[in-house]
Motif scaffolding. Structure first.
Motif, short mmCIF file in Angstrom:
data_model
loop_
_atom_site.label_atom_id
_atom_site.label_comp_id
_atom_site.label_asym_id
_atom_site.label_seq_id
_atom_site.Cartn_x
_atom_site.Cartn_y
_atom_site.Cartn_z
N GLY A 121 0.84 -1.18 0.00
CA GLY A 121 0.00 0.00 0.00
C GLY A 121 0.88 1.23 0.00
N GLY A 122 1.93 1.21 -0.75
CA GLY A 122 2.92 2.28 -0.78
C GLY A 122 4.27 1.62 -1.00
N THR A 123 5.25 2.41 -1.23
CA THR A 123 6.57 1.88 -1.50
C THR A 123 7.18 1.33 -0.22
OG1 THR A 123 6.81 3.59 -3.15
CG2 THR A 123 8.81 2.47 -2.48
N ALA A 124 7.78 0.17 -0.29
CA ALA A 124 8.43 -0.40 0.88
C ALA A 124 9.64 0.44 1.25
CB ALA A 124 8.85 -1.83 0.60
N THR A 125 9.92 0.51 2.54
CA THR A 125 11.07 1.26 3.02
C THR A 125 12.34 0.48 2.73
OG1 THR A 125 10.76 0.24 5.17
CG2 THR A 125 9.76 2.40 4.85
N PRO A 126 13.50 1.10 2.89
CA PRO A 126 14.76 0.41 2.56
C PRO A 126 14.95 -0.91 3.28
CG PRO A 126 15.17 2.75 2.88
CD PRO A 126 13.73 2.48 3.26
N ASP A 127 14.36 -1.08 4.46
CA ASP A 127 14.52 -2.37 5.14
C ASP A 127 13.61 -3.43 4.56
OD1 ASP A 127 12.00 -1.87 6.20
OD2 ASP A 127 12.68 -1.73 8.26
N GLY A 128 12.75 -3.06 3.58
CA GLY A 128 11.92 -4.02 2.89
C GLY A 128 10.74 -4.52 3.68
N ARG A 129 10.42 -3.91 4.81
CA ARG A 129 9.37 -4.44 5.66
C ARG A 129 8.20 -3.48 5.80
NH1 ARG A 129 10.08 -9.44 7.13
NH2 ARG A 129 9.13 -9.21 9.16
N LEU A 130 8.42 -2.29 6.33
CA LEU A 130 7.33 -1.33 6.52
C LEU A 130 7.08 -0.56 5.23
CD1 LEU A 130 8.29 0.34 9.93
CD2 LEU A 130 6.46 -1.31 9.54
N THR A 131 5.80 -0.26 4.96
CA THR A 131 5.50 0.64 3.85
C THR A 131 5.70 2.07 4.34
OG1 THR A 131 3.16 0.85 4.38
CG2 THR A 131 3.79 -0.99 2.93
N ASP A 132 5.78 3.00 3.40
CA ASP A 132 5.89 4.42 3.78
C ASP A 132 4.71 4.84 4.65
OD1 ASP A 132 8.26 4.77 2.38
OD2 ASP A 132 7.28 5.54 0.58
N ARG A 133 3.51 4.37 4.31
CA ARG A 133 2.31 4.73 5.07
C ARG A 133 2.38 4.20 6.50
NH1 ARG A 133 -2.18 3.29 0.47
NH2 ARG A 133 -1.69 5.00 -0.94
N GLN A 134 2.86 2.96 6.66
CA GLN A 134 2.99 2.39 8.01
C GLN A 134 4.04 3.16 8.81
OE1 GLN A 134 3.94 -1.64 7.02
NE2 GLN A 134 1.81 -2.26 6.82
N ARG A 172 -3.07 0.68 9.68
CA ARG A 172 -1.65 0.98 9.43
C ARG A 172 -0.82 0.76 10.69
NH1 ARG A 172 -2.21 6.43 5.66
NH2 ARG A 172 -3.46 5.40 4.06
N LEU A 173 -1.35 1.19 11.83
CA LEU A 173 -0.63 0.99 13.08
C LEU A 173 -0.50 -0.50 13.40
CD1 LEU A 173 -2.14 3.78 15.37
CD2 LEU A 173 0.16 3.70 14.39
N ARG A 174 -1.61 -1.23 13.32
CA ARG A 174 -1.57 -2.67 13.66
C ARG A 174 -0.65 -3.44 12.72
NH1 ARG A 174 -6.29 -5.07 12.79
NH2 ARG A 174 -7.37 -3.24 12.06
N ARG A 175 -0.74 -3.17 11.42
CA ARG A 175 0.13 -3.88 10.47
C ARG A 175 1.59 -3.49 10.67
NH1 ARG A 175 -4.08 -3.12 5.62
NH2 ARG A 175 -5.34 -4.96 6.04
N GLY A 176 1.84 -2.22 10.93
CA GLY A 176 3.21 -1.77 11.17
C GLY A 176 3.80 -2.38 12.42
N VAL A 177 3.04 -2.36 13.51
CA VAL A 177 3.52 -2.96 14.75
C VAL A 177 3.71 -4.47 14.55
CG1 VAL A 177 2.87 -3.53 17.13
CG2 VAL A 177 2.59 -1.20 16.29
N SER A 178 2.78 -5.12 13.89
CA SER A 178 2.90 -6.55 13.64
C SER A 178 4.17 -6.87 12.84
CB SER A 178 1.67 -7.06 12.88
OG SER A 178 1.82 -8.41 12.53
N THR A 179 4.45 -6.07 11.82
CA THR A 179 5.65 -6.26 11.00
C THR A 179 6.91 -6.10 11.84
OG1 THR A 179 4.53 -5.56 8.99
CG2 THR A 179 6.93 -5.37 9.01
N LEU A 180 6.94 -5.07 12.68
CA LEU A 180 8.12 -4.83 13.52
C LEU A 180 8.31 -5.96 14.54
CD1 LEU A 180 7.79 -1.00 14.14
CD2 LEU A 180 9.42 -2.17 12.65
N VAL A 181 7.23 -6.38 15.19
CA VAL A 181 7.34 -7.45 16.18
C VAL A 181 7.76 -8.75 15.51
CG1 VAL A 181 6.03 -8.88 17.81
CG2 VAL A 181 5.74 -6.41 17.80
N GLU A 182 7.16 -9.07 14.37
CA GLU A 182 7.52 -10.30 13.64
C GLU A 182 8.98 -10.27 13.22
OE1 GLU A 182 6.42 -11.99 9.35
OE2 GLU A 182 4.70 -11.87 10.69
N GLY A 183 9.44 -9.09 12.80
CA GLY A 183 10.83 -8.97 12.38
C GLY A 183 11.82 -9.18 13.52
#
Length: 186
Positions: A121-134, A172-183
């Motif tokens: 839902g946007g370009t992935a950030t350089p770490d390949g995990r979070l989108t810009d929106r997240q 966006r918050l839930r998916r972002g937090v989920s991505t960070l925790v999973e990582g």
């Protein structure tokens, strides 16, 4: 045993891969791993009782795929191997490429369990995990005190700052937090 490859951007075709190996006996890391297909050499860079950082040199400029997986145009964003198998995070150029690879895995008798499928839902950030929106939603929430106790802003106020609905901000918050925790926890 757990093998977790570190994210990296190779700067030359001869670049090595780095991995954290946990819960593996010393013999496996120092004697058996160097004998695996495609492995040219292994150096233990750091070790403690249960965890080792290793540098793996490959026989070719492209690291081998886990045993039996068909070739693909996908990019491997994350790879963790355990005694139970591999967990891969792959980015395919499109859904057709994923569907084709999934079918070819089935043709080879490889059981693939797709746990999550998403379109960016946007370009992935350089770490390949979070989108810009997240990343924007999380940074705005942090700056506004959303994660403090008590909260510095409500979800509705945060959504207004982001210019989106409450539902979009929450997702966006839930998916972002989920991505960070999973990582971090795998």
């Amino acid at each position: 045993m757990r093998v977790a490859f570190e994210r990296e951007v190779p700067l030359s075709p001869a670049a090595s891969t780095y991995a954290r190996v946990s819960n593996a006996d010393r013999d496996w890391v120092e004697r058996r791993l160097p004998g695996e297909d495609g492995v040219a050499g292994v150096d233990v860079l750091d070790a403690d009782a249960d965890d080792r950082l290793v540098r793996i040199a490959w026989d070719s400029p492209v690291a081998p795929r886990p045993a039996g997986l068909p070739p693909t145009d996908a990019t491997c964003l994350d790879a963790v191997g355990t005694d139970d198998g591999w967990r891969l995070a792959l980015r395919f150029p499109d859904r057709d490429a994923l569907a084709d690879w999934y079918r070819r895995c089935g043709d080879r008798g490889i059981d693939v369990d797709v746990r999550r499928l998403r379109e960016d839902g946007g370009t992935a950030t350089p770490d390949g995990r979070l989108t810009d929106r997240q990343r924007t939603a999380l940074a705005t929430a942090l700056d506004a005190g959303y994660f403090e106790v008590p909260r510095g802003v409500t979800l509705g106020e945060l959504a207004a700052r982001l210019g989106v609905s409450d539902t979009a901000a929450s997702q966006r918050l839930r998916r972002g937090v989920s991505t960070l925790v999973e990582g971090h926890l795998g």
